[in-house]
Design an enzyme around this catalytic site. Structure first.
Site, PDB file in Angstrom:
ATOM      1  N   ASP A  10       0.397   4.146   6.412  1.00  0.00           N
ATOM      2  CA  ASP A  10      -0.319   5.345   5.936  1.00  0.00           C
ATOM      3  C   ASP A  10      -1.774   5.193   6.350  1.00  0.00           C
ATOM      4  OD1 ASP A  10      -0.852   7.731   4.369  1.00  0.00           O
ATOM      5  OD2 ASP A  10      -1.798   6.405   2.919  1.00  0.00           O
ATOM      6  N   SER A  11      -2.501   6.281   6.232  1.00  0.00           N
ATOM      7  CA  SER A  11      -3.931   6.239   6.546  1.00  0.00           C
ATOM      8  C   SER A  11      -4.700   5.355   5.566  1.00  0.00           C
ATOM      9  CB  SER A  11      -4.497   7.659   6.507  1.00  0.00           C
ATOM     10  OG  SER A  11      -4.223   8.244   5.245  1.00  0.00           O
ATOM     11  N   CYS A  73       2.499   8.889   5.599  1.00  0.00           N
ATOM     12  CA  CYS A  73       1.337   9.782   5.612  1.00  0.00           C
ATOM     13  C   CYS A  73       1.748  11.202   6.023  1.00  0.00           C
ATOM     14  CB  CYS A  73       0.331   9.219   6.620  1.00  0.00           C
ATOM     15  SG  CYS A  73      -1.163  10.190   6.765  1.00  0.00           S
ATOM     16  N   GLU A 152      -8.380   9.766  -5.624  1.00  0.00           N
ATOM     17  CA  GLU A 152      -8.926   8.423  -5.348  1.00  0.00           C
ATOM     18  C   GLU A 152     -10.035   8.045  -6.316  1.00  0.00           C
ATOM     19  OE1 GLU A 152      -9.644   7.749  -1.201  1.00  0.00           O
ATOM     20  OE2 GLU A 152      -7.485   7.752  -0.825  1.00  0.00           O
ATOM     21  N   CYS A 186       1.463  15.665   0.810  1.00  0.00           N
ATOM     22  CA  CYS A 186       0.432  14.646   0.986  1.00  0.00           C
ATOM     23  C   CYS A 186       0.718  13.512   0.004  1.00  0.00           C
ATOM     24  CB  CYS A 186      -0.946  15.255   0.731  1.00  0.00           C
ATOM     25  SG  CYS A 186      -2.283  14.051   0.623  1.00  0.00           S
ATOM     26  N   HIS A 188      -1.008  11.783  -1.868  1.00  0.00           N
ATOM     27  CA  HIS A 188      -1.746  11.682  -3.126  1.00  0.00           C
ATOM     28  C   HIS A 188      -1.269  12.646  -4.224  1.00  0.00           C
ATOM     29  CE1 HIS A 188      -4.327   9.477  -0.469  1.00  0.00           C
ATOM     30  NE2 HIS A 188      -5.289   9.341  -1.358  1.00  0.00           N
TER      31      HIS A 188
HETATM   32  N1  DGL Z   1      -2.323  10.044   3.608  1.00  0.00           N
HETATM   33  C1  DGL Z   1      -2.855  11.360   3.863  1.00  0.00           C
HETATM   34  C2  DGL Z   1      -1.708  12.373   3.827  1.00  0.00           C
HETATM   35  O1  DGL Z   1      -0.687  12.151   3.226  1.00  0.00           O
HETATM   36  C3  DGL Z   1      -3.942  11.726   2.874  1.00  0.00           C
HETATM   37  C4  DGL Z   1      -5.230  10.953   3.077  1.00  0.00           C
HETATM   38  C5  DGL Z   1      -5.869  11.225   4.411  1.00  0.00           C
HETATM   39  O2  DGL Z   1      -6.390  12.323   4.648  1.00  0.00           O
HETATM   40  O3  DGL Z   1      -5.832  10.329   5.246  1.00  0.00           O
HETATM   41  O4  DGL Z   1      -1.823  13.420   4.412  1.00  0.00           O
END
Ligand code: DGL
Length: 269
Positions: A10-11, A73, A152, A186, A188
């Protein structure tokens, strides 16, 4: 039986919501997680940069002997190309197709909402995936860029007034368009699911994209006789400070981090 690990990337930290679900569904599997915490967020970046990062993230996971790779992600999953998927060299999935399939199956009126980062919505990936499965469906998308920083920073309480206010604005188009199913596209968003659910008066089926890809893994490993029988360990790799990762990871994982957290140098990716 296949004792190799499951690779997840993931990012940043958000993909840990998928790890949480994997641990619930497949408690005996070993997981290797890469969070690109040195370059997060991806969601506000352009397509080509995100693709470049995805190629590097996959290449990193391939250093380990993983049996499948999951792009947890939402942003990466939306812009990934067949060539990048091919580069994984093992069965691979992002979150888009499993989530689209679940949404198409769940929707009665064929009106499906999608929320995610700006890059995810710009890509149109969910609309394409949904129409491919259910041509009669209508999709309604809205980018929700403020949700990631809110989560976050711990603004996740169901009665958090700021989060409620922001969510009201983002979800209004979903209410107006009478969606009966909403994809949380997403990593989050599952953390503020109670806020979203309440604003939609529990009348909309919420599809957690990370949980759906975890189910994809469970189905695949079971079908292909690739399940592991270990003690469910995990190793975490990050591209910024492990301490910062450990501090926040618990929000997403639902428990403290057990397992080593190692920092890798971005220049070696
Ligand atoms: N992990 C990213 C997503 O699910 C969210 C955080 C980011 O923008 O990197 O899209």
């Amino acid at each position: 039986m296949d004792q190799r690990a499951i690779g997840v990337f993931d990012s940043g930290l958000g993909g840990l919501t998928t790890v949480r679900e994997l641990r619930r569904l497949l408690p005996e599997e070993h997981i290797i997680y890469f969070g690109d915490t040195g370059r997060v967020p991806y969601g506000s970046r352009g397509r080509e940069i995100i693709r470049k990062y995805a190629v590097q993230d996959i290449r990193f996971l391939r250093r380990f002997d993983v049996k499948i790779i999951i792009a947890a992600c939402g942003t990466v999953s939306s812009v990934i190309t067949p060539e990048i998927v091919e580069s994984a060299g093992v069965p691979f999935s992002g979150v888009v197709l499993p989530a689209a399939q679940a949404a198409c199956a769940a929707s009665t009126n064929g009106r499906i909402g999608v929320i995610g980062t700006a890059a995810t919505l710009r890509s149109g990936a969910y609309g394409r995936a949904i129409r491919g499965i259910r041509p009669d469906a209508h999709t309604f998308g809205n980018a929700c860029p403020l949700f990631v920083p809110l989560v976050e920073n711990g603004f996740i309480q169901p009665d958090n007034e700021i989060t409620i206010k922001v969510a009201q604005t983002y979800l209004q188009p979903m209410i107006e368009n009478e969606v009966d199913t909403l994809i949380l596209g997403c990593t989050h968003y599952p953390l503020i699911r109670p806020v979203i659910d309440r604003l939609l008066r529990s009348r909309v089926t919420l599809i957690d994209s990370g949980a759906q890809v975890a189910r994809w893994a469970q189905t695949l490993l079971t079908r292909e006789d690739m399940l592991g029988a270990g003690n469910g360990g995990a190793e975490y790799y990050v591209s910024d400070s492990p301490e910062m990762f450990i501090e926040t990871a618990g929000i997403f994982l639902g428990e403290d981090v057990h397992g080593n957290v190692t920092q890798i140098d971005l220049d070696t990716l």
